[in-house]
Design a protein around this motif. Structure first.
Motif, PDB file in Angstrom:
ATOM      1  N   THR A 121      -9.137  -0.865  11.594  1.00  0.00           N
ATOM      2  CA  THR A 121      -8.355   0.308  11.438  1.00  0.00           C
ATOM      3  C   THR A 121      -7.244   0.536  10.236  1.00  0.00           C
ATOM      4  O   THR A 121      -7.065   1.379   9.393  1.00  0.00           O
ATOM      5  CB  THR A 121      -7.596   1.047  12.692  1.00  0.00           C
ATOM      6  N   ARG A 160      -9.243   0.302   6.972  1.00  0.00           N
ATOM      7  CA  ARG A 160      -9.580   1.374   6.255  1.00  0.00           C
ATOM      8  C   ARG A 160      -8.615   2.498   6.117  1.00  0.00           C
ATOM      9  O   ARG A 160      -8.883   3.061   4.862  1.00  0.00           O
ATOM     10  CB  ARG A 160     -10.381   2.185   7.633  1.00  0.00           C
ATOM     11  N   TRP A 161      -7.366   2.399   6.292  1.00  0.00           N
ATOM     12  CA  TRP A 161      -6.272   3.375   6.266  1.00  0.00           C
ATOM     13  C   TRP A 161      -5.764   2.861   4.917  1.00  0.00           C
ATOM     14  O   TRP A 161      -5.294   3.544   4.045  1.00  0.00           O
ATOM     15  CB  TRP A 161      -5.328   3.747   7.026  1.00  0.00           C
ATOM     16  N   SER A 162      -5.599   1.585   4.698  1.00  0.00           N
ATOM     17  CA  SER A 162      -5.231   0.876   3.428  1.00  0.00           C
ATOM     18  C   SER A 162      -6.113   1.174   2.346  1.00  0.00           C
ATOM     19  O   SER A 162      -5.792   1.557   1.173  1.00  0.00           O
ATOM     20  CB  SER A 162      -5.116  -0.564   3.533  1.00  0.00           C
ATOM     21  N   LYS A 163      -7.512   1.336   2.502  1.00  0.00           N
ATOM     22  CA  LYS A 163      -8.473   1.635   1.434  1.00  0.00           C
ATOM     23  C   LYS A 163      -8.217   2.929   1.013  1.00  0.00           C
ATOM     24  O   LYS A 163      -8.182   3.467   0.075  1.00  0.00           O
ATOM     25  CB  LYS A 163      -9.698   1.265   1.995  1.00  0.00           C
ATOM     26  N   ILE A 164      -8.095   4.038   1.977  1.00  0.00           N
ATOM     27  CA  ILE A 164      -7.657   5.453   1.725  1.00  0.00           C
ATOM     28  C   ILE A 164      -6.672   5.410   0.779  1.00  0.00           C
ATOM     29  O   ILE A 164      -6.510   6.348  -0.029  1.00  0.00           O
ATOM     30  CB  ILE A 164      -7.809   6.246   3.123  1.00  0.00           C
ATOM     31  N   ILE A 165      -5.521   5.020   1.430  1.00  0.00           N
ATOM     32  CA  ILE A 165      -4.277   5.173   0.687  1.00  0.00           C
ATOM     33  C   ILE A 165      -4.300   4.673  -0.820  1.00  0.00           C
ATOM     34  O   ILE A 165      -3.615   5.097  -1.601  1.00  0.00           O
ATOM     35  CB  ILE A 165      -2.953   4.374   1.416  1.00  0.00           C
ATOM     36  N   SER A 222       1.008  -1.150  -0.084  1.00  0.00           N
ATOM     37  CA  SER A 222       0.014   0.078   0.203  1.00  0.00           C
ATOM     38  C   SER A 222       0.779   1.126   0.118  1.00  0.00           C
ATOM     39  O   SER A 222       0.754   2.157  -0.818  1.00  0.00           O
ATOM     40  CB  SER A 222      -0.839  -0.089   1.230  1.00  0.00           C
ATOM     41  N   TRP A 282      -7.034   4.336  -2.712  1.00  0.00           N
ATOM     42  CA  TRP A 282      -8.035   5.268  -3.523  1.00  0.00           C
ATOM     43  C   TRP A 282      -7.032   6.590  -3.865  1.00  0.00           C
ATOM     44  O   TRP A 282      -7.225   7.012  -5.036  1.00  0.00           O
ATOM     45  CB  TRP A 282      -9.334   5.571  -3.136  1.00  0.00           C
ATOM     46  N   ILE A 283      -6.355   6.912  -3.043  1.00  0.00           N
ATOM     47  CA  ILE A 283      -5.663   8.463  -3.248  1.00  0.00           C
ATOM     48  C   ILE A 283      -4.415   7.811  -4.195  1.00  0.00           C
ATOM     49  O   ILE A 283      -4.360   8.717  -5.188  1.00  0.00           O
ATOM     50  CB  ILE A 283      -4.951   8.733  -1.881  1.00  0.00           C
TER      51      ILE A 283
END
Length: 134
Positions: A99, A102-107, A13, A109-110
């Motif tokens: 947690t 969730r952060w892996s998904k945000i990173i 990620s 998509w960014i």
């Protein structure tokens, strides 16, 4: 073993985010700045960060590497994730697994957004401007 797999997924990620940012900085941002008439800014950036020249010289490989990492990260997150379920704690609170997911998904998509912006600016912006006569 599960912790080792999670560490590897987190590394992928972060690597995909780093490569997508590098494609944005090496190829997309300079193209965009030159297209809107800010060539002097590009010259200043390149004089401060000469490593961007090497990245720009091999931009096809940079984009290919970033695309492969981001694609692999999508496969890790969405393809294999069906088999990996986070444990629910006894109080119904968010766990460390939740947690991290969730952060892996945000990173992810960014990274994908930055990669798409870089791809558009590096390869499609100039032909589009020439076609429109801008």
């Amino acid at each position: 073993m599960q912790k080792l797999i999670k560490l590897k997924d987190d590394f992928i990620s972060i690597a995909s985010l780093f490569t997508s940012i590098s494609t944005l900085l090496c190829c997309a941002l300079p193209s965009l700045l030159v297209a809107i008439g800010m060539g002097a800014v590009v010259a200043g950036i390149v004089s401060e960060f000469p490593a961007l020249i090497a990245l720009s010289k091999y931009k096809e490989w940079t984009f290919l590497g970033a695309g492969l990492l981001i694609g692999f990260n999508f496969w890790v997150f969405y393809g294999r994730k069906k088999n990996q379920v986070c444990e629910i704690d006894e109080y119904g609170n968010e766990t460390a697994c939740d947690t991290a997911a969730r952060w892996s998904k945000i990173i992810l998509w960014i990274s994908f957004g930055l990669y798409t912006l870089g791809l558009f600016s590096a390869y499609l912006l100039l032909p589009l401007q020439e076609f429109l006569g801008i």
